[in-house]
Design an enzyme around this catalytic site. Structure first.
Site, PDB file in Angstrom:
ATOM      1  N   CYS A 130      52.608  43.845  39.686  1.00  0.00           N
ATOM      2  CA  CYS A 130      51.375  44.561  40.021  1.00  0.00           C
ATOM      3  C   CYS A 130      51.614  45.707  40.997  1.00  0.00           C
ATOM      4  CB  CYS A 130      50.340  43.592  40.579  1.00  0.00           C
ATOM      5  SG  CYS A 130      50.962  42.483  41.856  1.00  0.00           S
ATOM      6  N   HIS A 233      45.603  45.880  45.870  1.00  0.00           N
ATOM      7  CA  HIS A 233      46.770  46.109  46.721  1.00  0.00           C
ATOM      8  C   HIS A 233      46.742  47.546  47.246  1.00  0.00           C
ATOM      9  CE1 HIS A 233      48.072  42.311  45.401  1.00  0.00           C
ATOM     10  NE2 HIS A 233      49.045  42.638  44.571  1.00  0.00           N
TER      11      HIS A 233
END
Length: 325
Positions: A130, A233
């Site tokens: 990710c 994130h």
């Protein structure tokens, strides 16, 4: 042309999001097969107004179903065992685990960057980490124009990267995913430590970046940190390039590259934030500025929803490309 689709790990965070994104993208699903572990066997999931029953994943699950696309979101050990069985039964597997990513015979794909690699698949295509996915998008835009020499990643990764256990640790103060409390804390460890002192997550970013950009000459280092944020994130990226540049041109290159949104207006204090990128499919980039400590240095900041673009959306984008070929 509609095709049969399977989602492995359909009841997990990423598997559930894969179903959501398939629906949003109007993916041409004919028959849908949902697989999970034994504990989820018999659960019911609604997809596009129709109820589907989750089946326990078994060695014969893919036989005689004519599955064209199998999206795997159930971890490395499941992928190791069952992905080859799905391929043998005729499916193209798009695997979200790390198990196949560095296999030289398995393409590691971010569709905006290296869609041509999909054609070289032997039945399995790997979905990158990710944090890597959201980082390589701005890096690719920079690399194409200025040739990257060195990259330093510092990540601020949300708890959803650890699944439902990570979210529980943040919301309920449990210690299911982490050794230490995540509430009011930052934990400078994601995954296990390796002999070189780096974590497995850090080495994923280092190795995957080079593979996706097709350039082993790039020097890459990383520090990955878990922070008390639920979704998305955030990553600070320091880049050293070979060619001189103007910051305005760097911003232009990023703003014009597919899959990214430039948010860089410091006069009005506008920049990417996790809270704003959650629920979105794009990567948001800002705080782009010169690093004056080296001859050709750039600092930037990027945010992206780790469950969407960092996993499910990227996988579905790959699946759409597979059907185009």
């Amino acid at each position: 042309m509609k095709v049969n689709v399977a989602v492995v790990g359909a009841t997990g965070l990423v598997g559930s999001m894969m179903l959501k994104v398939l629906s949003e993208e109007n993916f041409p699903v004919d028959n849908l097969f949902l697989f999970s572990s034994k504990k989820s066997d018999g659960e019911k999931i609604n997809y596009c107004g129709k109820e589907y029953i989750v089946e326990e994943l078994k060695e014969d699950s893919f036989l005689e179903k004519n599955i064209k696309i199998a999206l795997f979101a159930a971890g490395g050990s499941v992928s190791e065992k069952f992905a080859p069985l799905a391929v043998k039964a005729g499916a193209t597997v798009i695997d979200n685990s790390s198990f196949f990513r560095m296999d030289k015979d398995v393409p590691l794909v971010v569709p905006e960057i290296n869609p041509e690699d999909i054609k070289n698949n032997k039945g399995i295509i790997a979905n990158p980490n990710c944090s890597t996915i959201q980082s390589v998008l701005p890096l690719k835009a920079i690399h194409d124009k200025y040739k990257i020499k060195r990259v330093i990643f510092s990540t601020y990764q949300s708890v959803s990267g650890s699944g439902l256990k990570g979210i529980s640790d943040l919301e309920n103060g449990t210690l299911l995913a982490y050794k230490y409390p995540i509430i009011n804390n930052c934990i400078p460890q994601i995954d296990v430590f390796l002999e070189n002192g780096y974590t497995k997550e850090e080495m994923k970013m280092i190795n995957e970046t080079k593979k996706i950009l097709h350039d082993d000459s790039i020097l890459v280092t990383a520090t990955t940190v878990r922070v008390p944020v639920k979704y998305s994130h955030s990553i600070s990226i320091n880049v050293e390039v070979e060619k001189p540049f103007e910051i305005s041109d760097v911003k232009k290159a990023i703003s014009e590259y597919p899959g990214m949104v430039l948010q860089d207006d410091i006069a009005n204090e506008i920049y990417p934030m996790a809270i704003n990128s959650a629920g979105k499919n794009e990567v948001f980039v800002g705080r782009i500025r010169r690093d004056f400590t080296v001859e050709n240095g750039i600092n930037l900041w990027c945010c992206a929803d780790n469950i969407r673009k960092g996993a499910a959306t990227n996988a579905v984008q790959i699946a759409k490309k597979v059907l185009e070929d």
